[in-house]
Design an enzyme around this catalytic site. Sequence first.
Site, PDB file in Angstrom:
ATOM      1  N   CYS A 144       0.853  -1.202   0.000  1.00 21.65           N
ATOM      2  CA  CYS A 144       0.000   0.000   0.000  1.00 21.65           C
ATOM      3  C   CYS A 144       0.886   1.249   0.000  1.00 21.65           C
ATOM      4  CB  CYS A 144      -0.928  -0.002   1.207  1.00 21.65           C
ATOM      5  SG  CYS A 144      -1.792   1.561   1.441  1.00 21.65           S
ATOM      6  N   CYS A 179       0.531   3.340   3.213  1.00 22.37           N
ATOM      7  CA  CYS A 179       1.135   2.626   4.348  1.00 22.37           C
ATOM      8  C   CYS A 179       2.650   2.772   4.303  1.00 22.37           C
ATOM      9  CB  CYS A 179       0.756   1.147   4.332  1.00 22.37           C
ATOM     10  SG  CYS A 179      -0.925   0.793   4.899  1.00 22.37           S
ATOM     11  N   ASP A 198       0.121  16.754  -0.992  1.00 24.58           N
ATOM     12  CA  ASP A 198      -0.186  15.995  -2.195  1.00 24.58           C
ATOM     13  C   ASP A 198       0.889  16.282  -3.244  1.00 24.58           C
ATOM     14  OD1 ASP A 198      -3.124  14.744  -3.457  1.00 24.58           O
ATOM     15  OD2 ASP A 198      -1.488  15.262  -4.834  1.00 24.58           O
ATOM     16  N   HIS A 231      -4.239   0.889   8.233  1.00 27.23           N
ATOM     17  CA  HIS A 231      -4.792   0.765   6.889  1.00 27.23           C
ATOM     18  C   HIS A 231      -6.311   0.617   6.937  1.00 27.23           C
ATOM     19  CE1 HIS A 231      -4.767  -0.021   2.582  1.00 27.23           C
ATOM     20  NE2 HIS A 231      -5.737  -0.881   2.838  1.00 27.23           N
ATOM     21  N   ASN A 281     -12.679  10.718  -1.738  1.00 23.60           N
ATOM     22  CA  ASN A 281     -13.109  10.074  -2.979  1.00 23.60           C
ATOM     23  C   ASN A 281     -13.347   8.587  -2.711  1.00 23.60           C
ATOM     24  OD1 ASN A 281     -13.022  12.305  -4.748  1.00 23.60           O
ATOM     25  ND2 ASN A 281     -10.800  12.147  -4.881  1.00 23.60           N
ATOM     26  N   GLY A 283     -12.682   9.097  -9.137  1.00 25.65           N
ATOM     27  CA  GLY A 283     -11.268   9.258  -9.451  1.00 25.65           C
ATOM     28  C   GLY A 283     -10.354   8.720  -8.370  1.00 25.65           C
ATOM     29  N   HIS A 325      -6.121   3.652   0.204  1.00 20.54           N
ATOM     30  CA  HIS A 325      -5.878   3.848   1.643  1.00 20.54           C
ATOM     31  C   HIS A 325      -6.613   5.136   1.980  1.00 20.54           C
ATOM     32  CE1 HIS A 325      -2.955   3.748   5.278  1.00 20.54           C
ATOM     33  NE2 HIS A 325      -3.689   4.860   5.440  1.00 20.54           N
ATOM     34  N   HIS A 355      -7.979   8.546   2.737  1.00 23.28           N
ATOM     35  CA  HIS A 355      -7.285   9.830   2.839  1.00 23.28           C
ATOM     36  C   HIS A 355      -8.288  10.959   2.669  1.00 23.28           C
ATOM     37  CE1 HIS A 355      -6.961   8.289  -1.294  1.00 23.28           C
ATOM     38  NE2 HIS A 355      -7.104   9.537  -1.704  1.00 23.28           N
ATOM     39  N   HIS A 374      -8.655  14.769   1.659  1.00 24.06           N
ATOM     40  CA  HIS A 374      -8.010  15.887   0.977  1.00 24.06           C
ATOM     41  C   HIS A 374      -8.375  17.185   1.704  1.00 24.06           C
ATOM     42  CE1 HIS A 374      -7.077  13.771  -2.955  1.00 24.06           C
ATOM     43  NE2 HIS A 374      -8.058  12.994  -2.521  1.00 24.06           N
TER      44      HIS A 374
END
Length: 114
Positions: free
Chosen positions: A4, A7, A30, A46, A87, A93, A98, A100, A102
């Site tokens: 991952c 990870c 990012d 995870h 997302n 998209g 994992h 996340h 934004h």
Amino acid sequence: MNDCLFCRIVAGELPSTPVLGTDTTYAFRDVNPGAPIHVLVVPREHIADAAAVTPDHGNVLAEMFQTAQQVASAEGLSERGYRLVFNVGPDSGNSVPHLHLHVMGGRVMAWPPG
Ligand code: AMP
């Protein structure tokens, strides 16, 4: 999860640009920013994505949001605002499996997003 991407970033096996972290979360920039400020907040454990979140993840989710608030404050976004995005699935998209969050800001964000 040895394969991952996030990870491996959390483990320090792959490089990232840190913003801040807690025992439970890690926030880093990012690599392909979509806004002047674009930070990803991930849980250190995870979790595949938001569709895999259960009530057992409540504390982790709360800490992710607290980290996002701290990122916004540290990056000077708190007053003018910012966008938080999860997302989920191919139509969104989503590209990294994992969880996340934004944190995006530093300009006026179009709504609805493209
Ligand atoms: P998503 O489309 O929601 O899965 O978002 C994944 C995000 O991870 C994208 O915005 C990518 O630019 C970002 N990303 C992919 N690889 C890296 C990396 N090695 N370091 C930082 N961000 C990354």
